[in-house]
Design an enzyme around this catalytic site. Structure first.
Site, short mmCIF file in Angstrom:
data_model
loop_
_atom_site.label_atom_id
_atom_site.label_comp_id
_atom_site.label_asym_id
_atom_site.label_seq_id
_atom_site.Cartn_x
_atom_site.Cartn_y
_atom_site.Cartn_z
N LYS A 32 -9.32 2.84 -2.10
CA LYS A 32 -9.52 1.50 -0.63
C LYS A 32 -11.14 1.65 0.20
O LYS A 32 -11.09 3.30 0.15
CB LYS A 32 -8.60 2.23 0.63
N VAL A 43 -0.02 -2.08 11.57
CA VAL A 43 1.02 -1.66 12.02
C VAL A 43 0.13 -2.25 13.03
O VAL A 43 0.95 -2.66 14.16
CB VAL A 43 0.63 -0.59 12.18
N GLU A 65 1.13 -1.31 0.16
CA GLU A 65 0.11 -0.16 -0.20
C GLU A 65 1.04 1.36 0.15
O GLU A 65 2.06 1.24 0.78
CB GLU A 65 -1.20 -0.37 1.42
N CYS A 101 -5.18 -3.29 2.98
CA CYS A 101 -4.71 -3.27 3.55
C CYS A 101 -6.26 -3.36 4.39
O CYS A 101 -6.42 -3.80 4.94
CB CYS A 101 -4.42 -2.07 4.11
N1 LIG Z 1 -2.49 1.03 6.95
C1 LIG Z 1 -4.00 -0.09 7.65
O1 LIG Z 1 -4.87 0.00 6.69
C2 LIG Z 1 -3.54 -0.27 8.58
C3 LIG Z 1 -4.91 -1.45 9.12
C4 LIG Z 1 -4.58 -1.32 10.52
C5 LIG Z 1 -3.24 -3.10 9.98
N2 LIG Z 1 -4.10 -4.19 9.86
O2 LIG Z 1 -2.25 -2.76 10.61
#
Ligand SMILES: NC(=O)CCCC(N)=O
Length: 262
Positions: free
Chosen positions: A109, A169, A38, A142
């Site tokens: 997204k 994260v 991403e 993500c």
């Molecule tokens: N960039 C994101 O969508 C992080 C989503 C939270 C995670 N799963 O870390």
């Protein structure tokens, strides 16, 4: 069919450096499909809208798409990559699909995470599935992993492989995507970034561990938490067409849609 991930640590704001790094990592790739992280060309931790406006690009007529198109053409490969998209007056956290003949399609997204809500407009297009010849692939990004409807919709549309550019994260996505592959009997490719960004008070430590999961939930490929690199694995997309989890249980046909929503 050979599929793979390009796990990398983008340098925030340096699009040229990041694109060159990604192209370098995929240079020796013998693959049919590669997934990049991403926001691979910009980095993640924007601190104001002006940065988004400065770094986002038109799709497909922008630097990043043009460089990915060159690579896809030269290597006869399909690439899924996450990038910041300027769409009219809006800015999207998007994923582009580019193949040997150029741009194929995009996904914006739908479920923005945390401060992404300050910078991007939620996606306004459906969850897409594309036939790239050797397979049908669906795109998600993500945090879409939290919402089981996304993977299910892609599977119902015929996706054999779910491609997921990520900047994770939190520690839960990788194990959840194993369930997403099992419940939909499809492959999933999660390409996460690595590295740390601290452009404001809060430090973001991205968890790497990019992975490829098969329709039985088996981990076919997994990368480390900090390493940059390209990993490739051979899969048979047709395995995703068998929705029988037992000889008497079809995970798609057996859904009691008559009871859903009651
Ligand atoms: N960039 C994101 O969508 C992080 C989503 C939270 C995670 N799963 O870390």
């Amino acid at each position: 069919m050979k599929v793979g991930v390009v796990q990398m640590a983008p340098v925030f704001g340096d699009v040229k450096v990041n694109v060159e790094k990604a192209l370098g990592l995929m240079d020796k790739a013998d693959a049919d499909l590669l997934v990049l992280p991403e926001l691979f060309s910009t980095g993640y931790q924007f601190v104001n809208k002006e940065e988004v406006m400065e770094l986002a690009e038109e799709v497909p007529n922008g630097f990043t798409c043009e460089k990915l198109s060159e690579a896809a053409r030269e290597k006869n490969i399909f690439i899924v990559a996450g990038m910041a998209e300027k769409g009219g007056e809006n800015y999207y956290n998007s994923a582009v699909l580019i193949g040997p003949k150029g741009f194929v399609g995009r996904y914006r997204k739908a479920h923005l995470f945390y401060e992404e809500k300050f910078w991007f407009t939620p996606g306004d297009i459906e969850f897409p599935v594309f036939d790239i010849g050797k397979a049908k692939i669906g795109l998600m990004i993500c945090f879409d992993w939290v919402f089981p409807e996304v993977s299910r919709i892609l599977a119902l549309k015929g996706a054999q492989i779910i491609c997921q550019p990520a900047n994770l994260v939190l520690p839960y996505c990788q194990s959840t995507m194993i369930s997403r592959s099992i419940e939909n009997r499809c492959f999933s490719i999660t390409c996460n970034r690595v590295g740390i960004e601290k452009r404001k008070e809060e430090e973001l430590d991205f968890t790497g561990m990019s992975q490829v999961i098969n329709p039985k939930g088996e981990v076919m490929l997994t990368m480390g938490e900090v390493s940059e690199g390209l990993e490739i694995v051979e899969i048979d997309p047709a395995l995703a067409d068998d929705k029988l989890i037992t000889t008497h249980n079809d995970v798609i046909k057996d859904r009691r849609t008559d009871l859903f929503g009651k």
